[in-house]
Design a protein around this motif. Structure first.
Motif, PDB file in Angstrom:
ATOM      1  N   GLU A 149      -6.713  -0.027  -3.342  1.00 30.17           N
ATOM      2  CA  GLU A 149      -6.887   1.215  -3.924  1.00 30.17           C
ATOM      3  C   GLU A 149      -6.281   1.137  -5.268  1.00 30.17           C
ATOM      4  O   GLU A 149      -6.618   1.897  -6.190  1.00 30.17           O
ATOM      5  CB  GLU A 149      -5.907   2.194  -2.889  1.00 30.17           C
ATOM      6  N   ARG A 150      -5.296   0.342  -5.587  1.00 32.14           N
ATOM      7  CA  ARG A 150      -4.800   0.282  -6.935  1.00 32.14           C
ATOM      8  C   ARG A 150      -5.387  -0.898  -7.903  1.00 32.14           C
ATOM      9  O   ARG A 150      -4.622  -0.906  -8.791  1.00 32.14           O
ATOM     10  CB  ARG A 150      -3.292  -0.144  -6.672  1.00 32.14           C
ATOM     11  N   GLY A 151      -6.534  -1.354  -7.358  1.00 30.22           N
ATOM     12  CA  GLY A 151      -7.260  -2.294  -8.312  1.00 30.22           C
ATOM     13  C   GLY A 151      -7.361  -3.953  -8.010  1.00 30.22           C
ATOM     14  O   GLY A 151      -7.960  -4.486  -8.583  1.00 30.22           O
ATOM     15  N   ALA A 152      -6.472  -3.996  -6.853  1.00 26.00           N
ATOM     16  CA  ALA A 152      -6.450  -5.434  -6.682  1.00 26.00           C
ATOM     17  C   ALA A 152      -7.811  -6.066  -6.087  1.00 26.00           C
ATOM     18  O   ALA A 152      -8.452  -5.511  -5.251  1.00 26.00           O
ATOM     19  CB  ALA A 152      -5.208  -5.778  -5.687  1.00 26.00           C
ATOM     20  N   LYS A 153      -8.159  -7.268  -6.811  1.00 25.95           N
ATOM     21  CA  LYS A 153      -9.532  -7.803  -6.186  1.00 25.95           C
ATOM     22  C   LYS A 153      -9.442  -9.055  -5.596  1.00 25.95           C
ATOM     23  O   LYS A 153     -10.183  -9.708  -4.868  1.00 25.95           O
ATOM     24  CB  LYS A 153     -10.283  -7.717  -7.502  1.00 25.95           C
ATOM     25  N   ASN A 154      -8.182  -9.864  -6.405  1.00 29.72           N
ATOM     26  CA  ASN A 154      -8.261 -11.276  -5.876  1.00 29.72           C
ATOM     27  C   ASN A 154      -6.967 -11.522  -5.245  1.00 29.72           C
ATOM     28  O   ASN A 154      -5.895 -11.376  -5.761  1.00 29.72           O
ATOM     29  CB  ASN A 154      -8.025 -12.132  -7.337  1.00 29.72           C
ATOM     30  N   ILE A 155      -7.175 -11.344  -3.873  1.00 33.35           N
ATOM     31  CA  ILE A 155      -5.674 -11.570  -2.926  1.00 33.35           C
ATOM     32  C   ILE A 155      -5.802 -12.397  -2.038  1.00 33.35           C
ATOM     33  O   ILE A 155      -6.807 -12.959  -1.459  1.00 33.35           O
ATOM     34  CB  ILE A 155      -5.983  -9.835  -2.132  1.00 33.35           C
ATOM     35  N   ARG A 156      -4.681 -12.911  -1.768  1.00 35.78           N
ATOM     36  CA  ARG A 156      -4.563 -14.045  -0.536  1.00 35.78           C
ATOM     37  C   ARG A 156      -3.410 -13.427   0.257  1.00 35.78           C
ATOM     38  O   ARG A 156      -2.571 -13.007  -0.163  1.00 35.78           O
ATOM     39  CB  ARG A 156      -4.229 -15.440  -0.994  1.00 35.78           C
ATOM     40  N   PHE A 157      -3.651 -13.911   1.665  1.00 35.14           N
ATOM     41  CA  PHE A 157      -2.597 -13.301   2.564  1.00 35.14           C
ATOM     42  C   PHE A 157      -1.596 -14.710   3.203  1.00 35.14           C
ATOM     43  O   PHE A 157      -2.438 -15.812   3.682  1.00 35.14           O
ATOM     44  CB  PHE A 157      -3.163 -12.515   3.644  1.00 35.14           C
ATOM     45  N   LEU A 158      -0.565 -14.621   3.122  1.00 37.59           N
ATOM     46  CA  LEU A 158       0.434 -15.708   3.456  1.00 37.59           C
ATOM     47  C   LEU A 158       1.386 -15.212   4.604  1.00 37.59           C
ATOM     48  O   LEU A 158       2.073 -14.271   4.457  1.00 37.59           O
ATOM     49  CB  LEU A 158       1.158 -16.235   2.136  1.00 37.59           C
TER      50      LEU A 158
END
Length: 209
Positions: A149-158
């Motif tokens: 919603e805040r604009g993040a597009k390139n995300i990884r989850f650790l």
């Protein structure tokens, strides 16, 4: 599993085994979490983009690689995510930090949000979301919803541990977000805890119940 990277480095697996032991003390658990988070951070950032910079060594000028683009963002899902955050910041001290306050209601197993703070320009940064457990996946999904919603597009989850149920739930909501974990455990129990797991990471890290 597609979209999931299991970090099977021997040091990671060894430290994780000690963390799983119920007799491991709060101090020991906290120390190991910091150590293992540095190793996990090394793996999740393995393919960061580089550019070339002209520098001068004591002997000569040379072209040398440096990280390209804006600083990374480490997004910690409170409170247990902060245990991973500390070791990661030792490896990447220039990273920006986001805090996302989400807890799981133990009756409904649904996420409840109470805090969110993030740096600017999320759309131009790699955001690595950290939480020791991917159990039901509900809290992680809610956190990533907020970041997008805040604009993040390139995300990884650790995370340290993931349950198959959590992975399926997470990927159904965010198929574009790769998961990095030290272990895919057997299943969730009736209370939504990962089995064999290591208990509640926040409680073991902070000595609470």
């Amino acid at each position: 599993m597609d979209g999931v990277t299991v970090i099977d480095h021997p040091l990671v697996q060894h430290k994780l085994t000690i963390m799983r032991k119920k007799e491991t003390s709060t101090a020991g658990f906290r120390r190991l979490l910091k150590e293992i988070s540095t190793l996990l951070c090394y793996e999740v950032t393995r393919d960061l983009e580089l550019t070339i910079e002209r520098i001068e060594t004591p002997l000569t000028e040379t072209d040398s690689p440096v990280l390209e683009g804006k600083k990374l963002v480490f997004a910690s899902i409170l409170r247990a995510g902060n245990g991973l955050l500390e070791g990661m910041l030792e490896l990447v001290p220039s990273a920006r930090v986001s805090h996302i306050g989400v807890y799981r209601d133990h009756e409904t197993l649904q996420p409840v949000e109470y805090y969110f703070k993030a740096p600017e320009s999320l759309n131009e940064r790699l955001v690595i979301v950290v939480d020791p457990m991917l159990a039901t996946g509900n809290s992680s999904i809610a956190a990533i919803d907020k970041l997008k919603e805040r604009g993040a597009k390139n995300i990884r989850f650790l995370c340290l541990l993931a349950a198959p149920e959590g992975i399926r739930n997470f990927q159904a909501s965010h198929p574009d977000v790769p998961i990095f974990t030290a272990s895919i455990d057997s299943h969730l129990n009736e209370k939504g805890y990962i089995v064999p797991g290591l208990g509640d990471a926040g409680d073991r890290m902070y000595g609470t119940k």
